[in-house]
Design a protein around this motif. Structure first.
Motif, PDB file in Angstrom:
ATOM      1  N   SER A  21      -4.657   6.062  -4.780  1.00 21.26           N
ATOM      2  CA  SER A  21      -5.549   5.103  -5.601  1.00 21.26           C
ATOM      3  C   SER A  21      -4.158   4.673  -6.759  1.00 21.26           C
ATOM      4  O   SER A  21      -3.597   5.041  -7.756  1.00 21.26           O
ATOM      5  CB  SER A  21      -6.597   5.168  -5.885  1.00 21.26           C
ATOM      6  OG  SER A  21      -6.658   6.184  -6.864  1.00 21.26           O
ATOM      7  N   ASN A  22      -5.162   3.138  -7.651  1.00 22.37           N
ATOM      8  CA  ASN A  22      -3.934   3.229  -8.576  1.00 22.37           C
ATOM      9  C   ASN A  22      -4.158   4.148 -10.318  1.00 22.37           C
ATOM     10  O   ASN A  22      -3.292   4.410 -10.438  1.00 22.37           O
ATOM     11  CB  ASN A  22      -4.726   1.430  -8.357  1.00 22.37           C
ATOM     12  CG  ASN A  22      -4.219   0.554  -8.093  1.00 22.37           C
ATOM     13  OD1 ASN A  22      -3.454   1.026  -7.215  1.00 22.37           O
ATOM     14  ND2 ASN A  22      -4.386  -0.724  -7.908  1.00 22.37           N
ATOM     15  N   ARG A 248       3.195   2.721  11.554  1.00 21.95           N
ATOM     16  CA  ARG A 248       2.053   2.639  10.180  1.00 21.95           C
ATOM     17  C   ARG A 248       2.679   1.212   9.814  1.00 21.95           C
ATOM     18  O   ARG A 248       1.782   0.561   8.832  1.00 21.95           O
ATOM     19  CB  ARG A 248       2.045   3.186   9.194  1.00 21.95           C
ATOM     20  CG  ARG A 248       1.117   4.958   9.374  1.00 21.95           C
ATOM     21  CD  ARG A 248       1.354   5.612   8.367  1.00 21.95           C
ATOM     22  NE  ARG A 248       0.339   6.724   8.892  1.00 21.95           N
ATOM     23  CZ  ARG A 248       0.165   8.370   8.236  1.00 21.95           C
ATOM     24  NH1 ARG A 248       0.481   8.112   6.936  1.00 21.95           N
ATOM     25  NH2 ARG A 248      -1.024   9.151   8.646  1.00 21.95           N
ATOM     26  N   ASP A 251       3.248  -2.210   5.797  1.00 23.71           N
ATOM     27  CA  ASP A 251       1.851  -2.681   4.588  1.00 23.71           C
ATOM     28  C   ASP A 251       1.582  -2.006   4.089  1.00 23.71           C
ATOM     29  O   ASP A 251       0.331  -1.444   3.648  1.00 23.71           O
ATOM     30  CB  ASP A 251       1.029  -3.852   5.319  1.00 23.71           C
ATOM     31  CG  ASP A 251       2.169  -5.087   5.081  1.00 23.71           C
ATOM     32  OD1 ASP A 251       2.723  -5.441   4.566  1.00 23.71           O
ATOM     33  OD2 ASP A 251       1.844  -6.161   5.707  1.00 23.71           O
ATOM     34  N   TRP A 252       0.778  -0.079   5.454  1.00 24.66           N
ATOM     35  CA  TRP A 252       0.357   0.774   5.043  1.00 24.66           C
ATOM     36  C   TRP A 252       1.076   1.384   3.745  1.00 24.66           C
ATOM     37  O   TRP A 252      -0.112   1.749   3.328  1.00 24.66           O
ATOM     38  CB  TRP A 252       0.154   1.764   6.302  1.00 24.66           C
ATOM     39  CG  TRP A 252      -0.598   2.987   6.394  1.00 24.66           C
ATOM     40  CD1 TRP A 252      -2.087   3.187   6.473  1.00 24.66           C
ATOM     41  CD2 TRP A 252      -0.450   3.559   5.730  1.00 24.66           C
ATOM     42  NE1 TRP A 252      -2.475   3.896   6.166  1.00 24.66           N
ATOM     43  CE2 TRP A 252      -1.474   4.426   5.499  1.00 24.66           C
ATOM     44  CE3 TRP A 252       0.617   4.611   4.631  1.00 24.66           C
ATOM     45  CZ2 TRP A 252      -1.617   6.061   5.228  1.00 24.66           C
ATOM     46  CZ3 TRP A 252       1.181   6.234   4.630  1.00 24.66           C
ATOM     47  CH2 TRP A 252      -0.593   5.888   4.555  1.00 24.66           C
ATOM     48  N   ARG A 254       2.996   0.431   1.459  1.00 21.52           N
ATOM     49  CA  ARG A 254       2.607  -1.137  -0.020  1.00 21.52           C
ATOM     50  C   ARG A 254       0.967  -0.462  -0.475  1.00 21.52           C
ATOM     51  O   ARG A 254       0.504  -0.085  -1.410  1.00 21.52           O
ATOM     52  CB  ARG A 254       3.194  -1.996   0.477  1.00 21.52           C
ATOM     53  CG  ARG A 254       2.539  -2.989  -0.636  1.00 21.52           C
ATOM     54  CD  ARG A 254       2.880  -4.223  -0.492  1.00 21.52           C
ATOM     55  NE  ARG A 254       4.207  -4.552   0.109  1.00 21.52           N
ATOM     56  CZ  ARG A 254       5.101  -5.502   1.581  1.00 21.52           C
ATOM     57  NH1 ARG A 254       3.770  -4.647   2.172  1.00 21.52           N
ATOM     58  NH2 ARG A 254       5.657  -5.302   1.551  1.00 21.52           N
ATOM     59  N   ARG A 255      -0.126  -0.056   0.732  1.00 24.28           N
ATOM     60  CA  ARG A 255      -1.463  -0.413  -0.400  1.00 24.28           C
ATOM     61  C   ARG A 255      -1.753   1.448  -0.280  1.00 24.28           C
ATOM     62  O   ARG A 255      -2.481   1.118  -1.024  1.00 24.28           O
ATOM     63  CB  ARG A 255      -2.358  -1.185   1.336  1.00 24.28           C
ATOM     64  CG  ARG A 255      -2.140  -2.375   1.650  1.00 24.28           C
ATOM     65  CD  ARG A 255      -3.462  -1.903   3.137  1.00 24.28           C
ATOM     66  NE  ARG A 255      -3.623  -1.631   3.146  1.00 24.28           N
ATOM     67  CZ  ARG A 255      -2.361  -1.834   4.758  1.00 24.28           C
ATOM     68  NH1 ARG A 255      -2.515  -2.721   5.421  1.00 24.28           N
ATOM     69  NH2 ARG A 255      -2.657  -1.429   6.330  1.00 24.28           N
ATOM     70  N   ASN A 256      -1.148   1.996   0.255  1.00 24.20           N
ATOM     71  CA  ASN A 256      -1.611   3.451   0.133  1.00 24.20           C
ATOM     72  C   ASN A 256      -0.814   4.554  -0.650  1.00 24.20           C
ATOM     73  O   ASN A 256      -1.212   5.740  -0.897  1.00 24.20           O
ATOM     74  CB  ASN A 256      -2.054   4.004   1.681  1.00 24.20           C
ATOM     75  CG  ASN A 256      -3.091   2.958   2.189  1.00 24.20           C
ATOM     76  OD1 ASN A 256      -4.352   2.927   2.150  1.00 24.20           O
ATOM     77  ND2 ASN A 256      -2.666   2.737   3.292  1.00 24.20           N
ATOM     78  N   THR A 259       1.845   3.160  -6.399  1.00 18.33           N
ATOM     79  CA  THR A 259       1.136   2.742  -7.627  1.00 18.33           C
ATOM     80  C   THR A 259       2.041   2.211  -9.060  1.00 18.33           C
ATOM     81  O   THR A 259       3.129   2.225  -8.538  1.00 18.33           O
ATOM     82  CB  THR A 259       0.241   4.531  -7.955  1.00 18.33           C
ATOM     83  OG1 THR A 259      -0.831   4.213  -8.853  1.00 18.33           O
ATOM     84  CG2 THR A 259       1.171   5.546  -8.407  1.00 18.33           C
ATOM     85  N   ASP A 271       5.869  -0.618 -11.048  1.00 19.53           N
ATOM     86  CA  ASP A 271       5.416   0.100  -9.416  1.00 19.53           C
ATOM     87  C   ASP A 271       5.900   1.207  -8.758  1.00 19.53           C
ATOM     88  O   ASP A 271       7.613   0.835  -8.652  1.00 19.53           O
ATOM     89  CB  ASP A 271       5.261  -1.397  -8.474  1.00 19.53           C
ATOM     90  CG  ASP A 271       4.306  -1.900  -9.335  1.00 19.53           C
ATOM     91  OD1 ASP A 271       3.471  -1.275  -9.694  1.00 19.53           O
ATOM     92  OD2 ASP A 271       3.961  -2.883  -8.471  1.00 19.53           O
ATOM     93  N   TYR A 273       6.690   5.278  -5.955  1.00 17.41           N
ATOM     94  CA  TYR A 273       5.675   5.761  -4.903  1.00 17.41           C
ATOM     95  C   TYR A 273       6.318   7.351  -5.600  1.00 17.41           C
ATOM     96  O   TYR A 273       7.634   7.655  -5.994  1.00 17.41           O
ATOM     97  CB  TYR A 273       6.854   5.833  -3.482  1.00 17.41           C
ATOM     98  CG  TYR A 273       6.358   6.712  -2.579  1.00 17.41           C
ATOM     99  CD1 TYR A 273       5.447   7.811  -2.160  1.00 17.41           C
ATOM    100  CD2 TYR A 273       7.891   7.427  -1.655  1.00 17.41           C
ATOM    101  CE1 TYR A 273       4.916   8.546  -1.735  1.00 17.41           C
ATOM    102  CE2 TYR A 273       6.938   8.586  -0.490  1.00 17.41           C
ATOM    103  CZ  TYR A 273       5.872   8.632  -0.822  1.00 17.41           C
ATOM    104  OH  TYR A 273       5.205   9.673   0.161  1.00 17.41           O
TER     105      TYR A 273
END
Length: 444
Positions: A21-22, A248, A251-252, A254-256, A259, A271, A273
């Motif tokens: 999460s962020n 996956r 996009d998966w 990018r969302r998960n 941060t 931003d 990983y």
């Protein structure tokens, strides 16, 4: 970029494992800071209980408590970038000093030169060798053994990628296109009179950089490029991690797993990983093995087996040192290499220009794979030959090293005795006019 463990590239979160999460990076930083007093106390306790003047240090109880304190300190420590520790090498039977100096630098990378100080010029030719280290979560020091193997017979350079959390946001983005630009810039800085060695993840951007240069008639193209365990075409013998990435989708990730870097790091709000999440992926791939290794460390500390404990420390000091990757580089690489397979399809672009490996004519090509590689499947690197159709047959070679996995392709005894000499021979022969066809090596 093979997404794997220790030397491949950024690890993927395990199926069903934690995602980001962020606020998790900020929580991670606060947890690390909150443990500082306990970590300091554990270190003091360890030193006190191991002092030979302390009677408790000679008892089983004292040794057990000292071992427990060290284990706690190591579990909660943040591991920084390891030192190279290369001070000298042997050239033509003579021990010569080695000075490590940066000779080229950009915000996200430095090019290090392992300069050997000779009393007299070496008798054997010393080709200039540029090792492009993987930008994959671990530091370039992971290739310490690779560098040491080449130093006796080569003038060695290596890319040292910078932890993204240390790069201020004002320095701008860094993506796969920038990576290719960096490789081209390095070749220009060295005057082109060199040989490239791409270890795993860099195989794709290195091939793309050379293709761009050849297409534009660039005079600074390298004499040869060696691609080792690289994911040129992950549709061939796809591994479990290859399939996971494709299933996956970009996009998966990018969302998960993306941060922002928290305060107080210089790269705050970039931003990324994050390295700690990559480490979770690395460890979870072989959790039982890591648990057994740390259990054995505890027993070795209690019984006083210093040699075995030191080997464990050295390995995990390297293994647990991880760096953040820029989100744009990670996501673009996953999308280009693992999800859409753009390079082998002839659809990969760089700055709006299509990458055409068929444009490569001058640079010789050597590909190397491990027979038991479970990160970059057998045949994925060899696929480069089918793309580079205009390199003369006598300037191409492929070799499969029997009995080794991914890590053994670029490090270890098999690498030193069987792979490194082949690379050295290929570099020497490709730098001059070859009068006879090269033998394509196969599994023996």
């Amino acid at each position: 970029m093979a997404i794997g463990e220790f030397g491949g590239a950024p690890a993927l979160p395990e199926e069903g494992g934690p995602v980001l999460s962020n606020g998790m990076y900020w929580f991670y930083e606060m947890s690390y800071a909150a443990l500082n007093p306990a970590r300091a106390a554990a270190d003091v306790a360890r030193l006190y209980l191991k002092n030979p003047l302390n009677p408790w240090s000679h008892t089983t109880f004292g040794k057990t408590m000292a071992a427990s304190a060290e284990m706690f300190e190591r579990f909660t420590r943040r591991y920084g970038k390891p030192e190279w520790g290369i001070n000298d090498t042997i050239v033509s039977g003579e021990r010569v000093p080695v000075h490590i100096t940066p000779v080229w630098e950009r915000p996200f990378c430095r090019l290090l030169h392992f300069e050997r100080v000779f009393r007299s010029p070496p008798r054997r030719p010393q080709p200039k060798l540029v090792i492009v280290a993987p930008m994959s979560g671990h530091y370039a020091t992971l290739l310490r053994g690779t560098v040491e193997a080449f130093l006796p017979n080569h003038d060695v350079y290596i890319t040292e990628w910078v932890d993204a959390r240390l790069v201020p946001l004002a320095e701008g983005r860094f993506d796969l296109d920038d990576y290719i630009d960096y490789v081209i810039s390095i070749l220009h800085a060295l005057g082109g009179d060199c040989h490239l060695v791409a270890v795993c993840q860099p195989a794709v951007p290195v091939l793309a950089a050379v293709a761009r240069m050849e297409a534009e008639g660039d005079p600074y193209v390298p004499h040869s490029m060696t691609l080792m365990g690289g994911p040129i075409d992950t549709r061939i013998n796809p591994t479990a991690v290859n399939k996971l990435a494709e299933d996956r989708g970009t996009d998966w990730f990018r969302r998960n797993v993306i941060t922002k870097v928290p305060f107080p790091h210089p790269g705050v709000m970039r931003d990324v990983y994050p390295g700690f999440l990559q480490l979770n992926g690395f460890v979870s791939m072989n959790l039982d093995r890591h648990l057994d290794a740390h259990k054995q460390l505890f027993f070795n500390l209690v019984k006083g087996d210093g040699d075995s404990a030191q080997k464990h420390r050295e390995f995990y000091d390297e293994y647990l040192a991880v760096m953040d990757l820029t989100a744009e580089f990670y996501l673009q690489t996953v999308d280009t290499v693992f999800v859409k397979h753009l390079l082998p399809k002839g659809e990969m672009m760089h700055r709006g220009v299509r990458i055409d490996p068929a444009a490569i004519r001058k640079t010789a090509l050597l590909t190397i794979e491990g027979e038991k590689d479970d990160i970059s499947g057998l045949g994925q690197t060899e696929a480069a030959h089918a793309l580079c159709v205009n390199i003369p047959a006598n300037r191409q070679a492929h070799y499969v090293q029997p009995g080794v996995g991914h890590y053994g392709v670029f490090n270890g005894s098999r690498f030193r005795s069987e792979i490194a000499p082949r690379i050295a021979d290929f570099a020497l022969s490709s730098q001059s006019v070859i009068s006879k066809p090269r033998i394509v090596h196969a599994v023996s």
